[in-house]
Design a protein around this motif. Structure first.
Motif, PDB file in Angstrom:
ATOM      1  N   UNK A 193      11.280   0.303   3.421  1.00 35.39           N
ATOM      2  CA  UNK A 193      10.924   0.266   1.686  1.00 35.39           C
ATOM      3  C   UNK A 193      11.073   0.947   0.770  1.00 35.39           C
ATOM      4  N   UNK A 194      11.273   2.147   1.074  1.00 38.76           N
ATOM      5  CA  UNK A 194      11.126   3.614   0.555  1.00 38.76           C
ATOM      6  C   UNK A 194      12.454   3.317  -1.141  1.00 38.76           C
ATOM      7  N   UNK A 195      13.033   2.531  -1.345  1.00 35.98           N
ATOM      8  CA  UNK A 195      13.732   1.499  -2.826  1.00 35.98           C
ATOM      9  C   UNK A 195      12.576   1.144  -3.031  1.00 35.98           C
ATOM     10  N   UNK A 196      12.139   0.261  -2.612  1.00 35.87           N
ATOM     11  CA  UNK A 196      11.390  -0.771  -3.418  1.00 35.87           C
ATOM     12  C   UNK A 196       9.701   0.284  -3.954  1.00 35.87           C
ATOM     13  N   UNK A 197       9.023   0.758  -2.385  1.00 39.00           N
ATOM     14  CA  UNK A 197       8.582   1.551  -2.765  1.00 39.00           C
ATOM     15  C   UNK A 197       8.434   2.597  -4.762  1.00 39.00           C
ATOM     16  N   UNK A 205      -3.477 -10.437  -2.415  1.00 38.91           N
ATOM     17  CA  UNK A 205      -2.468 -10.230  -2.508  1.00 38.91           C
ATOM     18  C   UNK A 205      -2.100  -8.752  -1.448  1.00 38.91           C
ATOM     19  N   UNK A 206      -0.266  -9.031  -2.485  1.00 39.71           N
ATOM     20  CA  UNK A 206       0.054  -7.966  -2.386  1.00 39.71           C
ATOM     21  C   UNK A 206      -0.308  -6.687  -3.900  1.00 39.71           C
ATOM     22  N   UNK A 226       0.889  -1.563  -0.132  1.00 42.48           N
ATOM     23  CA  UNK A 226       0.352  -0.514  -0.243  1.00 42.48           C
ATOM     24  C   UNK A 226       0.678   0.945   0.356  1.00 42.48           C
ATOM     25  N   UNK A 227       2.445   1.178   0.185  1.00 48.67           N
ATOM     26  CA  UNK A 227       3.166   2.183   0.290  1.00 48.67           C
ATOM     27  C   UNK A 227       3.385   2.830  -1.064  1.00 48.67           C
ATOM     28  N   UNK A 228       2.622   2.448  -2.652  1.00 46.93           N
ATOM     29  CA  UNK A 228       2.721   3.247  -3.487  1.00 46.93           C
ATOM     30  C   UNK A 228       1.372   4.577  -3.290  1.00 46.93           C
ATOM     31  N   UNK A 229       0.398   4.804  -2.711  1.00 43.69           N
ATOM     32  CA  UNK A 229      -0.247   5.819  -2.538  1.00 43.69           C
ATOM     33  C   UNK A 229      -0.212   6.047  -1.380  1.00 43.69           C
ATOM     34  N   UNK A 230       0.907   6.612  -0.450  1.00 45.76           N
ATOM     35  CA  UNK A 230       0.989   7.310   1.059  1.00 45.76           C
ATOM     36  C   UNK A 230       2.618   7.684   0.249  1.00 45.76           C
ATOM     37  N   UNK A 231       2.038   8.969   0.826  1.00 46.18           N
ATOM     38  CA  UNK A 231       3.086  10.434   1.002  1.00 46.18           C
ATOM     39  C   UNK A 231       5.069   9.284   1.024  1.00 46.18           C
ATOM     40  N   UNK A 232       5.758  10.362   0.498  1.00 49.90           N
ATOM     41  CA  UNK A 232       6.437  10.086   0.435  1.00 49.90           C
ATOM     42  C   UNK A 232       7.607   9.504   1.804  1.00 49.90           C
TER      43      UNK A 232
END
Length: 202
Positions: free
Chosen positions: A164-168, A192-193, A151-157
């Motif tokens: 997780x930042x590199x993967x995001x 899933x993810x 879900x980190x693709x849709x939250x502020x960096x």
């Protein structure tokens, strides 16, 4: 009656997906996924659940969709990039015909594969995509796991944990690149993810 009661009160397995109610995710698993899950897959899933990094495994609901897609396109030759304990690999092997073949990071002739599944290092997803666009035939399918990256693709960096930042960032860029790729039809499915299904057009 006791068995039925224990089934209702047993804690649901952890969800990697966007179904935020554990009971709803448990309902999906118990009514659709688990009744049709082959015994070999169940045993492997139970064993994987004891691993300290069990969350890396392909989610069973996403795997069920993959198995259906493999059968729908009558895939006989498949390739997988990235294997954890082998749940998705075993699912693929059980879904293809007896004369089919499943390969792990083993390349064949261009256009010779019917189906590919990628669950590996996110920073190289586009590199894998470019190679698989040559290996998978026109009309074939490529599936990419973790395209919602927790879900980190849709939250502020600045709200994303440092680990997780590199993967995001890589996942966001990959999703944008796929959306702009005219060579494929795509569907980012919230199972899933996040699993993105690509059908090669040309």
């Amino acid at each position: 009656m006791e068995e039925e009661s224990s089934k209702r009160t047993a804690p649901p397995p952890p969800s990697k997906g966007l179904l935020q109610t554990p009971e709803l995710y448990q309902y999906v698993l118990e009514t659709s996924v688990f009744p049709r899950e082959p015994q070999q897959l169940k045993e492997l899933r139970d064993l994987t659940a004891t691993h300290p990094r069990a969350m890396m495994a392909t989610a069973p609901d996403a795997a069920q969709l993959m198995g259906l897609l493999i059968k729908l396109i009558d895939a006989k030759k498949t390739i997988e990039v990235g294997v954890f304990t082998g749940y998705s690999l075993l699912l693929t092997a059980l879904s293809i015909p007896h004369d089919g073949k499943d390969f792990v990071r083993q390349e064949g002739n261009e256009g010779s594969y019917d189906f590919a599944y990628v669950d590996a290092d996110k920073v190289n997803y586009w590199n894998y995509h470019e190679r698989l666009m040559k290996l998978v035939r026109v009309g074939g399918i490529i599936a990419y796991d973790n395209t919602l990256w927790g879900g980190t693709v849709a939250i502020p960096p600045d709200s994303v944990a440092g680990s997780h930042r590199g993967g995001t960032e890589a996942t966001i860029q990959f999703n944008k690149s796929l959306a702009a790729d005219p060579r494929v039809d795509i569907s980012l499915t919230p199972l899933g993810d996040g699993i993105t299904i690509c059908r090669r057009i040309y």
